[in-house]
Motif scaffolding. Structure first.
Motif, PDB file in Angstrom:
ATOM      1  N   SER A   9     -37.020  11.478   7.095  1.00 58.00           N
ATOM      2  CA  SER A   9     -36.453  10.723   8.203  1.00 58.00           C
ATOM      3  C   SER A   9     -37.053   9.324   8.236  1.00 58.00           C
ATOM      4  O   SER A   9     -38.068   9.042   7.595  1.00 58.00           O
ATOM      5  CB  SER A   9     -36.731  11.437   9.526  1.00 58.00           C
ATOM      6  N   ALA A  10     -36.441   8.450   9.019  1.00 56.70           N
ATOM      7  CA  ALA A  10     -36.954   7.082   9.143  1.00 56.70           C
ATOM      8  C   ALA A  10     -38.377   7.085   9.703  1.00 56.70           C
ATOM      9  O   ALA A  10     -39.233   6.312   9.266  1.00 56.70           O
ATOM     10  CB  ALA A  10     -36.024   6.259  10.024  1.00 56.70           C
ATOM     11  N   ASN A  11     -38.627   7.965  10.683  1.00 55.92           N
ATOM     12  CA  ASN A  11     -39.967   8.037  11.271  1.00 55.92           C
ATOM     13  C   ASN A  11     -40.998   8.573  10.277  1.00 55.92           C
ATOM     14  O   ASN A  11     -42.143   8.122  10.248  1.00 55.92           O
ATOM     15  CB  ASN A  11     -39.950   8.917  12.521  1.00 55.92           C
ATOM     16  N   GLU A  12     -40.576   9.536   9.443  1.00 52.58           N
ATOM     17  CA  GLU A  12     -41.484  10.072   8.434  1.00 52.58           C
ATOM     18  C   GLU A  12     -41.782   9.031   7.358  1.00 52.58           C
ATOM     19  O   GLU A  12     -42.910   8.923   6.872  1.00 52.58           O
ATOM     20  CB  GLU A  12     -40.883  11.321   7.806  1.00 52.58           C
ATOM     21  N   ALA A  13     -40.747   8.263   7.020  1.00 51.68           N
ATOM     22  CA  ALA A  13     -40.952   7.193   6.035  1.00 51.68           C
ATOM     23  C   ALA A  13     -41.888   6.133   6.605  1.00 51.68           C
ATOM     24  O   ALA A  13     -42.793   5.637   5.924  1.00 51.68           O
ATOM     25  CB  ALA A  13     -39.614   6.580   5.655  1.00 51.68           C
ATOM     26  N   TRP A  14     -41.677   5.792   7.879  1.00 51.31           N
ATOM     27  CA  TRP A  14     -42.539   4.800   8.540  1.00 51.31           C
ATOM     28  C   TRP A  14     -43.986   5.274   8.588  1.00 51.31           C
ATOM     29  O   TRP A  14     -44.918   4.495   8.435  1.00 51.31           O
ATOM     30  CB  TRP A  14     -42.026   4.526   9.947  1.00 51.31           C
ATOM     31  N   ALA A  15     -44.170   6.575   8.771  1.00 51.30           N
ATOM     32  CA  ALA A  15     -45.512   7.158   8.820  1.00 51.30           C
ATOM     33  C   ALA A  15     -46.113   7.299   7.423  1.00 51.30           C
ATOM     34  O   ALA A  15     -47.253   7.733   7.283  1.00 51.30           O
ATOM     35  CB  ALA A  15     -45.465   8.517   9.506  1.00 51.30           C
ATOM     36  N   LEU A  16     -45.360   6.897   6.401  1.00 50.76           N
ATOM     37  CA  LEU A  16     -45.806   6.965   5.007  1.00 50.76           C
ATOM     38  C   LEU A  16     -46.209   8.390   4.623  1.00 50.76           C
ATOM     39  O   LEU A  16     -47.263   8.608   4.006  1.00 50.76           O
ATOM     40  CB  LEU A  16     -46.962   5.988   4.767  1.00 50.76           C
ATOM     41  N   ARG A  17     -45.338   9.318   4.998  1.00 50.16           N
ATOM     42  CA  ARG A  17     -45.551  10.721   4.653  1.00 50.16           C
ATOM     43  C   ARG A  17     -45.340  10.904   3.157  1.00 50.16           C
ATOM     44  O   ARG A  17     -44.217  10.994   2.672  1.00 50.16           O
ATOM     45  CB  ARG A  17     -44.604  11.602   5.457  1.00 50.16           C
ATOM     46  N   ALA A  18     -46.423  10.949   2.416  1.00 52.68           N
ATOM     47  CA  ALA A  18     -46.337  10.997   0.954  1.00 52.68           C
ATOM     48  C   ALA A  18     -45.567  12.214   0.463  1.00 52.68           C
ATOM     49  O   ALA A  18     -44.805  12.125  -0.501  1.00 52.68           O
ATOM     50  CB  ALA A  18     -47.739  10.979   0.356  1.00 52.68           C
ATOM     51  N   ASP A  19     -45.763  13.361   1.112  1.00 48.27           N
ATOM     52  CA  ASP A  19     -45.076  14.571   0.676  1.00 48.27           C
ATOM     53  C   ASP A  19     -43.572  14.436   0.830  1.00 48.27           C
ATOM     54  O   ASP A  19     -42.799  14.801  -0.067  1.00 48.27           O
ATOM     55  CB  ASP A  19     -45.595  15.788   1.447  1.00 48.27           C
ATOM     56  N   ARG A  20     -43.126  13.859   1.963  1.00 46.76           N
ATOM     57  CA  ARG A  20     -41.689  13.721   2.214  1.00 46.76           C
ATOM     58  C   ARG A  20     -41.070  12.646   1.319  1.00 46.76           C
ATOM     59  O   ARG A  20     -39.971  12.813   0.790  1.00 46.76           O
ATOM     60  CB  ARG A  20     -41.446  13.376   3.690  1.00 46.76           C
ATOM     61  N   LEU A  21     -41.781  11.542   1.157  1.00 45.90           N
ATOM     62  CA  LEU A  21     -41.269  10.463   0.309  1.00 45.90           C
ATOM     63  C   LEU A  21     -41.207  10.901  -1.149  1.00 45.90           C
ATOM     64  O   LEU A  21     -40.261  10.556  -1.869  1.00 45.90           O
ATOM     65  CB  LEU A  21     -42.158   9.222   0.444  1.00 45.90           C
ATOM     66  N   ASN A  22     -42.178  11.653  -1.578  1.00 46.54           N
ATOM     67  CA  ASN A  22     -42.174  12.130  -2.955  1.00 46.54           C
ATOM     68  C   ASN A  22     -40.999  13.075  -3.201  1.00 46.54           C
ATOM     69  O   ASN A  22     -40.348  13.015  -4.247  1.00 46.54           O
ATOM     70  CB  ASN A  22     -43.493  12.841  -3.275  1.00 46.54           C
ATOM     71  N   LYS A  23     -40.726  13.918  -2.227  1.00 46.86           N
ATOM     72  CA  LYS A  23     -39.592  14.836  -2.346  1.00 46.86           C
ATOM     73  C   LYS A  23     -38.285  14.063  -2.436  1.00 46.86           C
ATOM     74  O   LYS A  23     -37.427  14.358  -3.280  1.00 46.86           O
ATOM     75  CB  LYS A  23     -39.563  15.782  -1.150  1.00 46.86           C
ATOM     76  N   ALA A  24     -38.123  13.052  -1.593  1.00 44.93           N
ATOM     77  CA  ALA A  24     -36.895  12.258  -1.595  1.00 44.93           C
ATOM     78  C   ALA A  24     -36.751  11.432  -2.871  1.00 44.93           C
ATOM     79  O   ALA A  24     -35.639  11.093  -3.283  1.00 44.93           O
ATOM     80  CB  ALA A  24     -36.879  11.329  -0.380  1.00 44.93           C
ATOM     81  N   SER A  25     -37.859  11.118  -3.517  1.00 46.45           N
ATOM     82  CA  SER A  25     -37.830  10.265  -4.708  1.00 46.45           C
ATOM     83  C   SER A  25     -37.425  11.006  -5.972  1.00 46.45           C
ATOM     84  O   SER A  25     -37.047  10.375  -6.964  1.00 46.45           O
ATOM     85  CB  SER A  25     -39.216   9.637  -4.924  1.00 46.45           C
ATOM     86  N   GLN A  26     -37.485  12.329  -5.938  1.00 41.66           N
ATOM     87  CA  GLN A  26     -37.259  13.108  -7.147  1.00 41.66           C
ATOM     88  C   GLN A  26     -35.846  12.944  -7.718  1.00 41.66           C
ATOM     89  O   GLN A  26     -35.640  13.118  -8.920  1.00 41.66           O
ATOM     90  CB  GLN A  26     -37.533  14.588  -6.878  1.00 41.66           C
ATOM     91  N   ARG A  27     -34.890  12.580  -6.902  1.00 37.57           N
ATOM     92  CA  ARG A  27     -33.511  12.466  -7.369  1.00 37.57           C
ATOM     93  C   ARG A  27     -33.276  11.183  -8.157  1.00 37.57           C
ATOM     94  O   ARG A  27     -32.247  11.047  -8.824  1.00 37.57           O
ATOM     95  CB  ARG A  27     -32.545  12.517  -6.176  1.00 37.57           C
ATOM     96  N   TYR A  28     -34.205  10.239  -8.064  1.00 34.42           N
ATOM     97  CA  TYR A  28     -34.003   8.934  -8.683  1.00 34.42           C
ATOM     98  C   TYR A  28     -34.688   8.843 -10.043  1.00 34.42           C
ATOM     99  O   TYR A  28     -35.782   9.363 -10.244  1.00 34.42           O
ATOM    100  CB  TYR A  28     -34.544   7.823  -7.772  1.00 34.42           C
ATOM    101  N   ALA A  29     -34.029   8.159 -10.965  1.00 34.53           N
ATOM    102  CA  ALA A  29     -34.590   7.944 -12.301  1.00 34.53           C
ATOM    103  C   ALA A  29     -35.515   6.737 -12.251  1.00 34.53           C
ATOM    104  O   ALA A  29     -35.130   5.616 -12.592  1.00 34.53           O
ATOM    105  CB  ALA A  29     -33.480   7.728 -13.317  1.00 34.53           C
ATOM    106  N   ALA A  30     -36.727   6.953 -11.784  1.00 35.17           N
ATOM    107  CA  ALA A  30     -37.716   5.877 -11.650  1.00 35.17           C
ATOM    108  C   ALA A  30     -39.007   6.307 -12.321  1.00 35.17           C
ATOM    109  O   ALA A  30     -39.244   7.492 -12.553  1.00 35.17           O
ATOM    110  CB  ALA A  30     -37.961   5.562 -10.175  1.00 35.17           C
TER     111      ALA A  30
END
Length: 361
Positions: A189-210
């Motif tokens: 969520s936007a609030n989780e991203a703002w809180a720099l939740r590494a676990d949530r951001l890492n999960k969301a990042s898995q779909r991207y070829a980066a």
């Protein structure tokens, strides 16, 4: 108006496979105030430093003890240089003029190889960036590709995007923003991203070829200061630091440097030397007696295993030194001997050599 910003960077290395090759690594545009010789010389020095930072992935490369012994006049590396009119916004300067400096790749690569400093692979990484901005008009937003492309130059978001882009371009590192569609929103969520939740951001990042991802959150304090903290996570370890300042551009530059200096180490390699022979160029050897003295002094040093005359040109003596120690250690020993002083030559033949001037005893 945007009342508060706080940059805070969280970086987490992820094992993705794609890479984006960045061009113009040996070319730098430097803003200048006029076309004077002083501006030209200063611009060349600045461009040389910026170019080496891009190639090495290290913002402190100019202070590297490995590089120091081999540094010569930046003009020796020039391929072309000239003044040009440019878009002021691209340089974050009121000046509409820049010095366009291009360095000779062969000479630069020779310098880095001889100095044995790590350099970033030509297959440079491409990062996913989670950028969050909080302002009174829009609240907290996760910046996605579409929003970034449509940013109005009159709104504060544009300033944030420009400062960040400038910092990344200065390191020649490519990046992209997430689409932040429904799938992303369900992962973080936007609030989780703002809180720099590494676990949530890492999960969301898995779909991207980066090749990795990092997140930035931004707001400006009521006192006008830009404040924040950066953090990154690599191999399970997380590091953070606080900062504040008045200049968003400087803040972004410093934050990106702090993060990429560590992250890019995973993409560097050290070019291999074919021999442990070093060439030492000594100027001021203007007669046979001085040559004999220089040879005798060099042969006294325990770090030097063997010595051979390489060339003589007027008062310039070049000797081939076989040693089993690093170049920076030999350089320090030669300076401590008292009969040589460091000398930066503008002759491109000196590139890759240890350069000195004879000190009359």
């Amino acid at each position: 108006m945007l009342k508060r910003w706080l940059p805070s960077i969280l970086l987490c290395f992820s094992l993705f496979s794609s890479a984006d090759q960045t061009t113009n690594l040996y070319r730098v545009l430097v803003p200048v105030g006029d076309q004077s010789a002083k501006s030209r010389d200063s611009g060349i020095d600045q461009a040389f430093s910026s170019m080496l930072i891009k190639l090495s992935g290290d913002s402190q490369i100019m202070q590297s003890p490995l590089l120091q012994p081999f540094l010569t006049d930046p003009k020796a590396f020039l391929d072309s240089v000239g003044f040009s009119q440019v878009d002021t916004a691209s340089l974050d300067s009121q000046n509409a003029m820049a010095l366009d400096v291009k360095f000779d790749r062969t000479f630069v690569d020779k310098l880095l190889k001889q100095a044995q400093v790590p350099i970033v692979s030509t297959q440079r990484p491409n990062f996913l960036v989670w950028l969050m901005v909080d302002d009174l008009d829009h609240g907290r937003r996760v910046i996605h590709e579409s929003l970034a492309q449509q940013a109005d130059p009159e709104e504060p978001l544009y300033e944030v995007l420009s400062a960040f882009d400038q910092a990344m371009q200065g390191r020649a590192v490519s990046y992209f923003f997430p689409s932040y569609d429904l799938e992303d929103q369900l992962s973080v969520s936007a609030n989780e991203a703002w809180a720099l939740r590494a676990d949530r951001l890492n999960k969301a990042s898995q779909r991207y070829a980066a090749d990795g991802w990092f997140a930035v959150r931004v707001f400006k304090a009521s006192d006008g200061q830009v404040r924040g903290a950066w953090a990154y996570q690599e191999i399970g370890k997380r590091k953070m630091d606080d900062f504040q300042g008045e200049s968003l551009v400087s803040l972004m530059d410093n934050s990106v440097d702090a993060v990429l200096d560590t992250l890019l180490k995973s993409y560097t390699y050290i070019p291999q030397l074919e021999t442990n022979r070093l060439l030492a160029q000594i100027e001021g050897v203007d007669n046979f007696s001085t040559y004999q003295s220089a040879e005798a002094q060099l042969e006294k040093l325990e770090m030097i295993e063997s010595l051979q005359l390489y060339s003589v040109n007027k008062d310039e003596l070049v000797v081939a030194i076989e040693t089993n120690v690093r170049a920076d250690l030999l350089h320090a020993e030669l300076l401590r001997s008292g009969f040589l002083e460091a000398n930066k030559s503008s002759d491109n033949r000196s590139i890759g050599r240890l350069t000195y001037r004879w000190v009359n005893q």
